[in-house]
Design a protein around this motif. Structure first.
Motif, PDB file in Angstrom:
ATOM      1  N   ALA A  75       0.933  -1.390  -0.194  1.00  0.00           N
ATOM      2  CA  ALA A  75      -0.060  -0.005  -0.046  1.00  0.00           C
ATOM      3  C   ALA A  75       1.011   1.057  -0.278  1.00  0.00           C
ATOM      4  CB  ALA A  75      -0.665  -0.444   1.271  1.00  0.00           C
ATOM      5  N   ILE A  76       1.570   1.533   0.532  1.00  0.00           N
ATOM      6  CA  ILE A  76       2.614   2.367   1.410  1.00  0.00           C
ATOM      7  C   ILE A  76       3.649   2.528  -0.521  1.00  0.00           C
ATOM      8  CG2 ILE A  76       4.666   3.453   2.017  1.00  0.00           C
ATOM      9  CD1 ILE A  76       4.058   2.096   4.275  1.00  0.00           C
ATOM     10  N   ARG A  77       3.850   1.413  -1.116  1.00  0.00           N
ATOM     11  CA  ARG A  77       3.901   1.471  -2.242  1.00  0.00           C
ATOM     12  C   ARG A  77       3.684   1.920  -3.872  1.00  0.00           C
ATOM     13  NH1 ARG A  77       7.910  -2.969  -1.799  1.00  0.00           N
ATOM     14  NH2 ARG A  77      10.295  -2.190  -1.182  1.00  0.00           N
ATOM     15  N   SER A  78       2.221   1.812  -3.287  1.00  0.00           N
ATOM     16  CA  SER A  78       1.191   2.281  -4.143  1.00  0.00           C
ATOM     17  C   SER A  78       1.255   4.140  -4.439  1.00  0.00           C
ATOM     18  CB  SER A  78       0.040   1.574  -4.444  1.00  0.00           C
ATOM     19  OG  SER A  78      -1.350   2.043  -2.782  1.00  0.00           O
ATOM     20  N   PHE A  79       1.283   3.794  -2.991  1.00  0.00           N
ATOM     21  CA  PHE A  79       1.071   6.055  -2.150  1.00  0.00           C
ATOM     22  C   PHE A  79       2.134   6.240  -2.774  1.00  0.00           C
ATOM     23  CE2 PHE A  79      -0.948   4.248   1.754  1.00  0.00           C
ATOM     24  CZ  PHE A  79      -2.047   4.476   1.451  1.00  0.00           C
ATOM     25  N   ILE A  80       3.379   5.465  -2.641  1.00  0.00           N
ATOM     26  CA  ILE A  80       4.302   6.473  -3.735  1.00  0.00           C
ATOM     27  C   ILE A  80       4.059   6.730  -5.093  1.00  0.00           C
ATOM     28  CG2 ILE A  80       6.702   6.608  -3.984  1.00  0.00           C
ATOM     29  CD1 ILE A  80       7.265   5.413  -1.322  1.00  0.00           C
ATOM     30  N   LYS A 102      12.629   4.196   3.099  1.00  0.00           N
ATOM     31  CA  LYS A 102      13.648   4.687   1.731  1.00  0.00           C
ATOM     32  C   LYS A 102      13.406   5.439   0.377  1.00  0.00           C
ATOM     33  CE  LYS A 102      17.963   2.928   4.086  1.00  0.00           C
ATOM     34  NZ  LYS A 102      18.905   1.584   4.142  1.00  0.00           N
ATOM     35  N   GLU A 103      12.018   4.603  -0.005  1.00  0.00           N
ATOM     36  CA  GLU A 103      11.365   4.955  -0.957  1.00  0.00           C
ATOM     37  C   GLU A 103      10.945   6.051  -0.748  1.00  0.00           C
ATOM     38  OE1 GLU A 103       9.372   1.365  -2.559  1.00  0.00           O
ATOM     39  OE2 GLU A 103      11.537   0.327  -2.585  1.00  0.00           O
ATOM     40  N   ALA A 104      10.318   6.306  -0.327  1.00  0.00           N
ATOM     41  CA  ALA A 104       9.163   7.455   0.432  1.00  0.00           C
ATOM     42  C   ALA A 104      10.142   8.343   0.320  1.00  0.00           C
ATOM     43  CB  ALA A 104       8.658   7.244   1.058  1.00  0.00           C
ATOM     44  N   ILE A 109       8.449  11.883   0.352  1.00  0.00           N
ATOM     45  CA  ILE A 109       7.387  12.189   0.535  1.00  0.00           C
ATOM     46  C   ILE A 109       7.141  12.562   2.326  1.00  0.00           C
ATOM     47  CG2 ILE A 109       4.824  11.133   0.692  1.00  0.00           C
ATOM     48  CD1 ILE A 109       5.342  10.424  -2.230  1.00  0.00           C
ATOM     49  N   PRO A 110       7.184  12.629   2.560  1.00  0.00           N
ATOM     50  CA  PRO A 110       7.055  13.114   4.528  1.00  0.00           C
ATOM     51  C   PRO A 110       6.196  11.768   4.894  1.00  0.00           C
ATOM     52  CG  PRO A 110       5.694  15.035   3.713  1.00  0.00           C
ATOM     53  CD  PRO A 110       6.001  14.353   2.506  1.00  0.00           C
ATOM     54  N   GLU A 121      16.905   1.864  14.692  1.00  0.00           N
ATOM     55  CA  GLU A 121      17.124   2.587  12.997  1.00  0.00           C
ATOM     56  C   GLU A 121      16.616   2.845  12.326  1.00  0.00           C
ATOM     57  OE1 GLU A 121      16.492  -2.094  13.217  1.00  0.00           O
ATOM     58  OE2 GLU A 121      17.142  -0.238  14.983  1.00  0.00           O
ATOM     59  N   ASP A 122      15.772   2.775  11.809  1.00  0.00           N
ATOM     60  CA  ASP A 122      14.725   3.331  10.393  1.00  0.00           C
ATOM     61  C   ASP A 122      14.048   4.969  11.130  1.00  0.00           C
ATOM     62  OD1 ASP A 122      15.154   1.150   8.867  1.00  0.00           O
ATOM     63  OD2 ASP A 122      13.467   0.167   9.860  1.00  0.00           O
TER      64      ASP A 122
END
Length: 242
Positions: A75-80, A102-104, A109-110, A121-122
């Motif tokens: 879902a997050i990748r689709s948002f990106i 990292k992709e965001a 994209i915040p 660590e993230d």
């Protein structure tokens, strides 16, 4: 929940101004929720949705991960890919989100966390989090228990106090931190012993099933420490039935 909604709207407006959009298009926000494992989670989802419904300058894209991290990452990748302006999400577990965060960031994209955070660590990859101090919650539970036992003459500091624990989803921030916080208080009471600890995945049904197993295996249970309300309600039903 109303306070949460107001804070969410205000924060999103801050994002609006910080991005300095010259046009009048709506701010598009992608929200990935972990699922509906509890009544609290359902209320949390409704709160977020209502906040955006009340804000004409924003559009919310909602995705239910159905308790699966792979669905959430997808879902997050689709948002990106859709080039949303802001991403909101609640982390099912702490680990495993580094690559998509990292992709965001690469897409500028915040990312705002709601309720549950990602691994330490993230955390530099997300903008901020709006949530609770889960460690403090665990500590408060332990402090309350100490006061209750003392007030009712159930802890002389010598005789063992047998405690069973219903943990939330394994690897999630509230499970890790609520356990840590309670353990801090536990360490100050050498006669307190956690005799059994098992996940109930924050659900009422699993809380009841695990508590039934605890009760069959152990007749000396004096205290139940549960990581959320739904598991507690399920456990109470099991206790009453036993």
């Amino acid at each position: 929940m109303k306070k949460f909604s107001k804070v969410l709207i205000l924060f999103a407006i801050v994002i609006l101004f910080s991005t300095c959009r010259p046009d009048e298009n709506k701010i598009v926000v992608g929200f990935s929720q972990i699922g509906s494992e509890s009544e609290w989670r359902n209320a949390n989802t409704i709160s977020v949705q209502n906040a955006f419904n009340e804000e004409p300058g924003m559009t919310l894209i909602y995705s239910d991960a159905q308790q699966k991290q792979e669905n959430q990452i997808k879902a997050i990748r689709s948002f990106i890919a859709r080039k949303v302006d802001v991403i909101l999400f609640t982390a099912l577990v702490e680990t495993g989100y580094g690559p998509v965060l990292k992709e965001a960031r690469a897409a500028k994209i915040p990312v705002i966390m709601i309720d549950r955070d990602v691994a330490r660590e993230d955390r530099a990859l997300r903008l901020t989090i709006m949530g609770s101090d889960f460690v403090k919650e665990g500590e408060k539970a332990g402090i309350w228990l100490a006061g209750y036992l003392a007030k009712n003459g159930k802890d002389d500091g010598k005789k063992t106090v047998n405690i069973v624990e219903l943990q939330g989803t394994t690897g999630s921030a509230p499970t890790i931190d609520r356990k840590t916080g309670f353990a801090t208080i536990l360490a100050t009471h050498p006669n307190w012993k956690i005799t059994r600890s098992q996940t109930g995945n924050f659900t009422r049904a699993e809380g009841k099933a695990v508590m039934e197993a605890f009760l069959k295996a152990d007749k000396t249970i004096q205290v139940l420490y549960s990581h959320n309300d739904d598991m507690s309600l399920g456990a109470i039903q099991a206790i009453k039935e036993a």
